[in-house]
Design a protein around this motif. Structure first.
Motif, short mmCIF file in Angstrom:
data_model
loop_
_atom_site.label_atom_id
_atom_site.label_comp_id
_atom_site.label_asym_id
_atom_site.label_seq_id
_atom_site.Cartn_x
_atom_site.Cartn_y
_atom_site.Cartn_z
N GLU A 127 -25.99 -1.95 -19.40
CA GLU A 127 -25.18 -1.90 -20.60
C GLU A 127 -25.26 -0.54 -21.29
N SER A 128 -26.46 0.09 -21.25
CA SER A 128 -26.64 1.37 -21.95
C SER A 128 -26.42 2.58 -21.06
N LYS A 129 -26.15 2.37 -19.79
CA LYS A 129 -25.97 3.47 -18.85
C LYS A 129 -24.71 4.26 -19.19
N PRO A 130 -24.80 5.60 -19.24
CA PRO A 130 -23.63 6.40 -19.60
C PRO A 130 -22.45 6.15 -18.66
N SER A 131 -21.28 6.12 -19.23
CA SER A 131 -20.08 5.93 -18.41
C SER A 131 -19.66 7.28 -17.83
N GLU A 132 -18.45 7.32 -17.32
CA GLU A 132 -17.96 8.54 -16.70
C GLU A 132 -17.66 9.60 -17.74
N PHE A 133 -17.43 10.79 -17.26
CA PHE A 133 -17.00 11.93 -18.09
C PHE A 133 -15.78 11.50 -18.91
N LYS A 134 -15.73 11.84 -20.21
CA LYS A 134 -14.58 11.43 -21.02
C LYS A 134 -14.24 12.50 -22.05
N VAL A 135 -12.95 12.52 -22.44
CA VAL A 135 -12.43 13.45 -23.44
C VAL A 135 -11.70 12.62 -24.50
N TYR B 177 -25.62 12.06 -23.30
CA TYR B 177 -24.41 12.86 -23.13
C TYR B 177 -24.62 14.27 -23.68
N GLY B 178 -23.99 15.23 -23.04
CA GLY B 178 -23.80 16.54 -23.64
C GLY B 178 -22.43 16.53 -24.30
N ILE B 179 -22.38 16.80 -25.64
CA ILE B 179 -21.13 16.64 -26.39
C ILE B 179 -20.68 18.00 -26.91
N SER B 180 -19.48 18.39 -26.50
CA SER B 180 -18.86 19.63 -27.00
C SER B 180 -17.71 19.25 -27.93
N GLU B 181 -17.53 20.01 -28.99
CA GLU B 181 -16.50 19.69 -29.99
C GLU B 181 -15.64 20.91 -30.27
N LEU B 182 -14.32 20.73 -30.20
CA LEU B 182 -13.35 21.79 -30.48
C LEU B 182 -12.41 21.31 -31.58
N LYS B 183 -12.13 22.21 -32.55
CA LYS B 183 -11.26 21.83 -33.67
C LYS B 183 -10.07 22.78 -33.77
N TYR B 184 -8.94 22.22 -34.20
CA TYR B 184 -7.71 22.99 -34.39
C TYR B 184 -7.08 22.60 -35.72
N VAL B 185 -6.70 23.60 -36.51
CA VAL B 185 -5.91 23.34 -37.72
C VAL B 185 -4.44 23.45 -37.32
N ILE B 186 -3.67 22.39 -37.55
CA ILE B 186 -2.26 22.40 -37.17
C ILE B 186 -1.40 22.27 -38.42
N THR C 38 -9.45 17.19 -33.69
CA THR C 38 -10.76 17.38 -33.07
C THR C 38 -10.74 16.83 -31.65
N VAL C 39 -11.19 17.65 -30.71
CA VAL C 39 -11.32 17.23 -29.31
C VAL C 39 -12.80 17.21 -28.97
N LYS C 40 -13.30 16.03 -28.55
CA LYS C 40 -14.70 15.89 -28.14
C LYS C 40 -14.78 15.65 -26.64
N ILE C 41 -15.64 16.41 -25.99
CA ILE C 41 -15.84 16.29 -24.55
C ILE C 41 -17.24 15.72 -24.31
N PHE C 42 -17.30 14.56 -23.67
CA PHE C 42 -18.57 13.89 -23.39
C PHE C 42 -18.89 14.05 -21.90
N GLN C 43 -19.99 14.73 -21.62
CA GLN C 43 -20.43 14.92 -20.23
C GLN C 43 -21.77 14.23 -20.03
N PRO C 44 -21.85 13.21 -19.16
CA PRO C 44 -23.15 12.59 -18.86
C PRO C 44 -24.13 13.64 -18.34
N LEU C 45 -25.35 13.62 -18.87
CA LEU C 45 -26.33 14.64 -18.50
C LEU C 45 -26.77 14.52 -17.05
N ASN C 46 -26.53 13.38 -16.42
CA ASN C 46 -26.99 13.22 -15.03
C ASN C 46 -25.89 13.55 -14.02
#
Length: 532
Positions: A138-146, A204-213, A164-172
């Motif tokens: 249940e707690s196992k990280p899922s696949e790479f997601k954006v 997860y390794g989480i990267s965050e990108l922001k844009y003002v539109i 805001t765009v968040k990129i979730f990369q499983p550390l394994n």
């Protein structure tokens, strides 16, 4: 020489140390927790400077488990994103099938003749029928997601939103050759913000990108997904025996969700959307006739002021120079703030009033039209003292100081000399006249020789210099006087206006602008003739 040699050696050592890539050895696995009967991919990675020699050990097993597959040793040069240094990376992957939990022991790698070791790494092996295995599933990280979201679902044209765009990369998961493509912001002006450093959370390794539109028009818009393409390491099938890397790399493309945004028209045609204040200030509190007066108007607050224009200041008899407004934008606490500044320069020969200035904007938070006003300002001018008055004042000061310096008391010796001069003329002639004559003759001779040498060397240069600066006119004695003659007639015609602006720049120290004296004479004659 020895000191110089030591300094050079020290600089070489410091430079080499500063730019050398720090070697490191570490282990990466496809998962810290696996089920009994599943494959575990263990990757041994070593990194060092680009020209280093890296030697991996020849392992026959890993903690007693024989290898089901083993990749070739691969070396490649990469670029460190933070320092832009080129470094060498060597990696080799081993696949085992453990039956119980264990710890991968330290592995030694030889880099440039020195031994570096990896840290121990714990692996947990679960059985599928255990409660622990169910919780882990249940707690196992899922696949790479954006994931993409926006802070407002509905805005007014001229307002802004933050995507805001968040990129979730499983550390394994071992990622290589990743390429990010930003969302499609068709119909919007976009201001990308500086990305924050990635963080690690919940495996997860989480990267965050922001844009003002900022929307260009009203309507219903769809922001198309962002996506990331990458190559992911994965274990090969059990039947494979050759070319481990060829079978374990797989290219993937992960897309984010799309976003719908509604943009409404403002209730009234206004240039500014947000919440602002307006203020003004003078650079100095002293104002003089025919002297530039600096005046700045500032608008600041939450919202986007890019492209906003302030009204022109027009007053009869007042010359106004204005510059293009400058806008700075920052993000603070998740909101966009803008600061607009516009500089004006006034030149006048008489008192004048700066008229009232108003701005109108729509505040989307209160859904109201707001007007902010700068009240009229009366500017009283003082007569600026002429150069002759200033020079006369300085001469008066100098004369007073000199008179004070010349006042002194007579000493006994001075009194004795005066007495001798008054009552003994021969003493006076022998003591002073002959001595002074000889002294003056010698001094005059020395000064004459020095001046003769200097004039021979520098006379041509001085003559050329004076020729270049020679400026004569029967109508005016200086550019400042010419400016005072022409200024009241600035609006008479274009040629007078153009000459006034050029004279104004020159009088105020702009050395890049040259005045055509013949043309200036002609313009001054024309003005004086028309005023008679």
């Amino acid at each position: 020489m020895k000191l110089l040699y030591r300094v050079l050696i020290t600089m070489f050592v410091i430079t080499t140390t500063a730019f050398a890539y720090n070697p490191k050895v570490y282990i990466r696995v496809n998962s810290d927790t696996i089920y009994s009967g599943e494959d575990l991919a263990v990757t041994l990675i070593a990194e060092a400077s680009e020209n280093s020699k890296i030697s991996f050990p020849k392992l026959k097993n890993l903690n007693g488990y024989s290898f089901k597959n083993r990749s070739h040793l691969v070396k490649r040069k990469l670029v460190d994103d933070s320092t832009t240094q080129i470094y060498l990376q060597a990696k080799q992957t081993f696949v085992i099938r453990p039956t119980k939990s264990f710890t991968i022991e330290k592995i030694k790698v030889n880099i440039d003749g020195k031994v570096y070791t990896s840290k121990p790494h714990k692996i947990e092996v679960l059985h599928k029928n255990s409660n622990q295995a169910k919780q882990q599933e249940e707690s196992k990280p899922s696949e790479f997601k954006v994931v993409m979201n926006v802070n407002k679902k509905e805005i007014v044209q001229g307002d802004y939103a933050i995507v805001t765009v968040k990129i979730f990369q499983p550390l394994n998961i071992d990622i290589a050759d990743a390429k990010y493509t930003k969302p499609s912001f068709k119909g919007f002006d976009v201001l990308p913000l500086k990305p924050k450093p990635a963080i690690e959370k919940d495996n997860y390794g989480i990267s965050e990108l922001k844009y003002v539109i900022m929307p260009k028009n009203s309507g219903n818009f769809t922001i198309e997904p962002a996506w990331i393409e990458f190559t992911q390491g994965m274990a090969k099938s059990n039947s494979a025996t050759f070319g481990f890397f060829g079978g374990m790399s797989k290219s993937k493309k992960i897309l984010s969700n799309s976003i719908k945004l509604k943009v409404n028209k403002p209730p009234k045609s206004v240039d500014m959307i947000g919440n602002y204040i307006i203020k003004s200030e003078f650079k100095s509190d002293k104002f003089y006739k025919s002297t530039p007066i600096k005046y700045t108007v500032t608008i600041e607050g939450e919202g986007n002021l890019e492209g906003v224009e302030l009204p022109k200041i027009e007053v009869n008899g007042l010359t106004v120079y204005d510059k293009e407004a400058k806008v700075n934008r920052i993000i603070r606490n998740g909101k966009l703030y803008s600061i607009l500044k516009k500089d004006y320069t006034f030149v006048s020969t008489k008192d004048f009033d700066i008229p009232q200035m108003s701005i109108e904007f729509y505040n989307p938070n209160t859904q109201q039209l707001v007007t902010k006003t700068l009240e009229p300002i009366s500017v009283k001018l003082k007569a600026k003292k002429s150069i002759l008055e200033l020079l006369n004042k300085e001469k008066t000061k100098t004369a007073v100081v000199k008179e004070k310096e010349e006042q002194h008391f007579l000493t006994n010796k001075d009194a004795e000399n005066i007495n001798n001069i008054l009552f003994d003329q021969n003493y006076y002639k022998s003591k002073y006249l002959n001595y002074n004559a000889t002294y003056k003759y010698i001094l005059t001779l020395i000064i004459g020789i020095i001046l003769g040498i200097l004039s021979t060397i520098y006379a041509p240069m001085l003559l050329n210099l004076f020729r270049k600066k020679e400026f004569k006119s029967s109508l005016y004695s200086s550019y400042e006087e010419a400016l005072n003659i022409l200024y009241p007639h600035t609006n008479d015609n274009y040629e007078v206006e153009r000459m006034v602006k050029r004279l104004y720049e020159v009088v105020n120290g702009n050395k890049e602008i040259k005045i055509d004296n013949k043309r200036l004479d002609r313009v001054v004659k024309m003005v004086l003739k028309n005023t008679k």
